[in-house]
Design an enzyme around this catalytic site. Structure first.
Site, PDB file in Angstrom:
ATOM      1  CB  SER A 176      -0.967  -0.003   1.182  1.00  0.00           C
ATOM      2  OG  SER A 176      -0.287  -0.194   2.399  1.00  0.00           O
ATOM      3  CG  HIS A 204      -3.874  -0.682  -2.234  1.00  0.00           C
ATOM      4  ND1 HIS A 204      -4.343   0.610  -2.163  1.00  0.00           N
ATOM      5  CD2 HIS A 204      -3.543  -1.036  -0.971  1.00  0.00           C
ATOM      6  CE1 HIS A 204      -4.278   1.026  -0.914  1.00  0.00           C
ATOM      7  NE2 HIS A 204      -3.796   0.046  -0.169  1.00  0.00           N
ATOM      8  CE  LYS A 236      -7.620   1.237   0.861  1.00  0.00           C
ATOM      9  NZ  LYS A 236      -7.039   0.306   1.811  1.00  0.00           N
TER      10      LYS A 236
HETATM   11  C1  LIG Z   1      -7.051   0.175   3.273  1.00  0.00           C
HETATM   12  C2  LIG Z   1      -6.454  -1.152   3.587  1.00  0.00           C
HETATM   13  C3  LIG Z   1      -7.046  -2.013   4.513  1.00  0.00           C
HETATM   14  C4  LIG Z   1      -8.204  -1.601   5.355  1.00  0.00           C
HETATM   15  O1  LIG Z   1      -9.384  -1.565   4.635  1.00  0.00           O
HETATM   16  P1  LIG Z   1     -10.575  -0.649   5.165  1.00  0.00           P
HETATM   17  O2  LIG Z   1     -11.763  -1.151   4.465  1.00  0.00           O
HETATM   18  O3  LIG Z   1     -10.215   0.753   4.807  1.00  0.00           O
HETATM   19  O4  LIG Z   1     -10.636  -0.854   6.659  1.00  0.00           O
HETATM   20  C5  LIG Z   1      -6.500  -3.270   4.679  1.00  0.00           C
HETATM   21  N1  LIG Z   1      -5.403  -3.644   3.985  1.00  0.00           N
HETATM   22  C6  LIG Z   1      -4.793  -2.834   3.112  1.00  0.00           C
HETATM   23  C7  LIG Z   1      -3.581  -3.317   2.376  1.00  0.00           C
HETATM   24  C8  LIG Z   1      -5.293  -1.563   2.898  1.00  0.00           C
HETATM   25  O5  LIG Z   1      -4.668  -0.739   2.057  1.00  0.00           O
END
Ligand SMILES: *Cc1c(COP(=O)(O)O)cnc(C)c1O
Length: 389
Positions: A176, A204, A236
């Site tokens: 990330s 992602h 996302k």
């Molecule tokens: C954003 C993210 C999460 C958390 O997801 P949310 O739905 O925002 O709680 C978990 N793992 C990764 C790699 C992320 O980038």
């Protein structure tokens, strides 16, 4: 004695690590109003530009008319609506797996899956650059926890030698903060050789990678034998909220029985599930979003290379520029804002000390002209800030 909160806060300030919440006055999009200023935003994770898509917004409204707003109860009591169920079935079909289970957030999906699968007497092995939610979950599980070197199958093999009990290998699909891809074929082969299971957090990659947007497993052509536990998020590229785990019938039933963050929480709003069903259709119908994103990524990387910027090895919409010190990263980001561009300055503890960076993210809603504006602003901001250090 009392808690000395003010000195803790003051230390954060002194170290250039204090965090602020920019106040957003518009929906997500390439141009936003933040703290009273109009800026081109290169920092959201709305990779396909779906968070404010008219069809997704309409589906949310229709979902609220049909199902109301609140989930009302946990899934195991009376909170599991037809909307949630339909979304789970669609996610299972999309990922090509027998079942999928919906969670309210990605953090909870990771916590639920890891703590349901391993505990005392077992082992959990994680890439050292994994997302905080995975690392926290590993620690909380009570299993023997160790981290291997970033994306390094040899280091993983070494840790696997010392593993005991049921062993879960956990990795981000797309990292990330660096944007690089996990070397899944090699990591899975290493894990399988020791009868360990691999869990991939594709927050992602889901929606972005693969011919149909099914993510990193589609990109590498891997199935349930290699990756028994697949997690994806919906906040996302899907532009809504929530997350899911997809896998075998037995895996999903195990999570329903044992994943405490699944059991002891209210289901997400069913209207959100309706919105996600619509964004899933858009992810599949609009392949042009992924194509356009690839064009923007290539344009940004070529332009940044011409400027001599320190890019990372990323083929994804996450394009960090390494700066080094937190203070310097903040000053470049501030200067960029003055030039009308918003980019996140990512500092420790989110990234290792000394590797503060600007985390540029591109979305399918950006135009090529906006990417060129970003490159011009970066050239100006970096040449102004760095020579004065
Ligand atoms: C954003 C993210 C999460 C958390 O997801 P949310 O739905 O925002 O709680 C978990 N793992 C990764 C790699 C992320 O980038």
């Amino acid at each position: 004695m009392s808690f000395n909160l003010s000195s803790r806060l003051a230390e954060r300030h002194t170290a250039s690590l204090y965090r602020h919440r920019p106040l957003l006055e518009t929906p997500q999009g390439p141009v936003v109003n933040v703290d009273g200023r109009e800026l081109i935003a290169f920092c959201s994770n709305d990779y396909l530009g779906l968070a404010n898509h008219p069809r997704v917004v309409a589906a949310l409204k229709e979902g609220a008319d049909r199902w109301g707003v609140g989930g009302g109860a946990s899934h195991l009591v009376v909170g599991h609506s037809g909307a949630h169920h339909a979304l789970e079935e669609a996610l299972a079909a999309f990922t090509g797996r027998p079942r999928a289970l919906l969670f309210s957030t990605g953090y909870m999906a990771n916590l639920g899956a890891i703590t349901a699968l391993v505990s005392k007497g077992d082992s959990v092995l994680q890439d050292r650059l994994n997302h905080a939610s995975l690392l926290d979950s590993g620690l909380l599980s009570g299993a023997r926890f160790s981290r291997y070197l970033h994306n390094d199958p040899a280091s993983l093999a070494n840790r696997l030698e010392k593993a005991e009990g049921n062993t879960l290998v956990v990795t981000d699909g797309v990292f990330s903060m660096d944007g690089d891809l996990a070397d899944l074929p090699a990591l899975c082969t290493t894990a399988c050789a020791r009868e360990a299971w691999t869990m991939v957090d594709d927050a992602h990659g889901f929606g972005v990678l693969g011919a149909t947007g099914a993510g990193i497993v589609e990109h590498f052509g891997l199935g349930m034998d290699e990756v028994p536990v697949l997690m994806g998020t919906l906040g996302k590229a899907f532009g809504t909220a929530g997350a899911f785990v997809a896998g075998s019938e037995a895996l999903i039933e195990t999570l329903i029985q044992f994943a405490r963050p699944y059991i002891y929480t209210t289901s997400q709003s069913p209207a959100i599930a309706c919105a996600t069903l619509e964004s899933l259709r858009l992810v599949q119908e609009d392949a042009w979003r992924r194509t356009h994103l690839r064009v923007l990524i290539a344009r940004f990387r070529a332009g940044a290379a011409r400027l001599g910027l320190a890019l990372m090895d990323s083929p994804t919409p996450i394009q960090p520029i390494l700066i080094g010190s937190s203070d310097r990263a903040l000053r470049v980001a501030d200067r960029l804002r003055d030039l009308g561009v918003m980019v996140g300055a990512i500092r420790p503890p989110t990234v290792p000390v000394g590797s503060a960076r600007l985390r540029v993210t591109l979305t399918a809603a950006h135009t090529e002209a906006q990417v060129d504006r970003l490159l011009d602003a970066l050239a100006d901001a970096i040449s102004e800030v760095i020579p004065h250090d």
